[in-house]
Each structure stands twice: as C-alpha cells, then as structure tokens.
Scaffold this active site. Structure first.
Site, mmCIF file in Angstrom:
data_model
loop_
_atom_site.group_PDB
_atom_site.id
_atom_site.type_symbol
_atom_site.label_atom_id
_atom_site.label_comp_id
_atom_site.label_asym_id
_atom_site.label_seq_id
_atom_site.Cartn_x
_atom_site.Cartn_y
_atom_site.Cartn_z
ATOM 1 N N SER A 219 0.872 -1.158 0.117
ATOM 2 C CA SER A 219 -0.041 0.051 -0.010
ATOM 3 C C SER A 219 0.999 1.277 -0.270
ATOM 4 O O SER A 219 1.704 1.424 -1.064
ATOM 5 C CB SER A 219 -0.837 -0.127 1.139
ATOM 6 N N ASP B 38 -10.035 -4.477 -4.836
ATOM 7 C CA ASP B 38 -9.395 -3.596 -3.747
ATOM 8 C C ASP B 38 -9.910 -2.165 -4.065
ATOM 9 O O ASP B 38 -9.957 -1.471 -5.065
ATOM 10 C CB ASP B 38 -7.763 -3.491 -4.120
ATOM 11 N N HIS C 282 -8.024 -5.341 -0.128
ATOM 12 C CA HIS C 282 -6.658 -4.654 -0.262
ATOM 13 C C HIS C 282 -5.639 -5.349 0.405
ATOM 14 O O HIS C 282 -4.304 -5.338 -0.356
ATOM 15 C CB HIS C 282 -6.878 -3.168 0.476
#
Length: 271
Positions: A107, A214, A244
């Site tokens: 991320s 996601d 995610h």
C-alpha cells in the site's frame, strides 16, 4: 512464529523502532515496508514465511506510526521515510555482507518501495509491490479539495474477505483510527508525482500483486502507475475477489507462495 527482536535508531526526524526477524545464515535480506496508519507488527506471519524460506527480515515503523516517534500519521516528506528505510538496509548489510537485498512494500509501503527502487534500486535483487499506492490515487486530490478533512477512519471491511482481519485491525491500539493529516496527503501527492517522473525500474525483477476487489487502492489507477515505471522484468498477479490486504486475504497462502516462487527465480538469476 519466527523469533523477533526490536531496536531503536535515530531516524531523519526522531527515533525509529525496527523489528528484526533474524536468520543465522540468510540467503537474502528483506526490507519489509508497511502501509499507512499501521505498523510492522501486523506482518508477523509474512516475516515467518520469509524466514522459513531463508531470509533475515527487517522492518521499520515509519515516522508517526507504530512504536516510532512523531505526531501520529504525520509524514511531511516521504523522501525522509525512504532515507530511514535505507538506514535499515545499511545496518542489515553490515550484519550480513554480500547477501542480496529484497524490498517488499504494501500500500503506502508499496509507494515507498517504488521510490526506494528508483533511488537505491542498484542495490536490490528484487522488488515486491502489494496493492501499491502508485499512479493516480483518487483519494488524495478528493480529500485535499475539502476545506476540512472528514474524521473517517479506514473501513476495516475493505481490508480482507476474512472478517477477523478487520476486527483485529479495529482493535489494534498501534493502528491509527483517525482522519488523514493534510500535510501527509500533500506528501502523498508530491511523492506520486516524483515517482511518475523518476524513471523505470530497469531490469530489476519486480512482482506486483493486487486484489481485484481492492476498494482502498483500486486496481485500474495502480495499473497505470505501474505501467509508467515498470522495467523489463515485471511479473503481475491479480487475485480474483481479493480486497486490499492480499497478505491477509483468505488465499494468503497462495499469495505468499507466489512471492516466494518469484524470489527464488529472481535470486537464481543472480547466479
């Protein structure tokens, strides 16, 4: 789980806490780079798989995250975060001279790892980007356009189809459960622009893994960002239905198997 230990070093702006999962005779070193609002302790199971695969693993809590100093989730310049990660790499190399180094980022950590590869990629043997914030992350300009940032935490249900992941995240006192800071959003925007202009990864073996569903960092915009910087050695894995945090998904064993198989190939190419 693999044994771990912590130490503290002086980062660019304050004390940084690093967790190490040691290996007596590692065949590679891992820089594990966590995401926004969380901390490196959420990656115990990832580090355990890597150690059993032959790695010594090192991960720092970023400024304002986890056990590191700083106002919570305030990052004014991600170049400073990259510098902190590089300090971790130098310490790891000093302990294990000549051992190849791999960067794995999730991320926001994927964004940091991508920038790291642009600045320090010559020293890396491989790069893994998981659900990376790269390209156009629409949340940034949308939030910056507001006069007042909403006090809305990340929805735990968007992390994984395994609802226990979201429950643990919501109860974790080291996770930030408040709003974004404007300066942090501005730093995101500046870093995404810097990555777009920073050149490709060249021949660095790169694995990009992403959840098809996601909703925090949508697949499409990330794909555009990856295409802008990809080098000549990109491997892609998109997992149907996954959200995610693919390392915490219901098919996490498959994802980590794919990561380890990729690392085997990348390390073998080094001869």
């Amino acid at each position: 789980m693999a044994e771990s230990r912590e130490h503290v070093f002086a980062g660019v702006h304050g004390a940084r806490t690093v967790r190490e999962w040691p290996h007596d005779d590692p065949r590679y070193l891992v820089l594990l780079i966590h995401g926004y609002g969380e901390h490196i302790g959420r990656y115990e199971h990832v580090a355990d798989r890597l150690v059993r695969h032959g790695a010594a693993v090192h991960g720092v809590d970023h400024a304002g995250h986890g056990r590191s100093e700083g106002e919570r989730v305030l990052i004014e310049d991600f170049e400073d975060v990259v510098a902190d990660v590089h300090a971790v790499e130098e310490r790891a190399r000093a302990a294990h001279p000549g051992v190849p180094v791999v960067a794995i980022g999730h991320s926001m950590g994927g964004m940091i790892a991508a920038r790291y590869a642009q600045l320090h990629g010559a020293g890396l043997a491989a790069l893994v980007l998981s659900g990376p914030v790269i390209g156009e992350w629409e949340a940034v300009p949308a939030l910056l356009a507001l006069d007042e940032l909403p006090d809305l935490p990340i929805d735990p249900a968007t992390l994984s189809r395994d609802l226990a992941v979201g429950v643990a995240y919501a109860a974790d006192p080291l996770v930030w459960h408040g709003p974004f800071k404007r300066a942090t959003l501005e730093a995101f925007a500046a870093t995404l622009a810097a990555i777009a202009k920073g050149g490709t990864f060249g021949d660095l073996p790169t694995l990009w893994v992403h959840g098809e569903d996601d909703q925090l960092v949508p697949l499409g915009p990330s794909r555009a960002g990856i295409e802008a910087v990809r080098g000549t050695a990109l491997t892609e894995r998109v997992y149907p239905g996954a959200r995610h945090e693919v390392f915490n998904e219901t098919n996490q064993d498959e994802v980590l198997d794919d990561v380890l198989a990729f690392l085997d190939r990348a390390l073998s190419q080094r001869g």
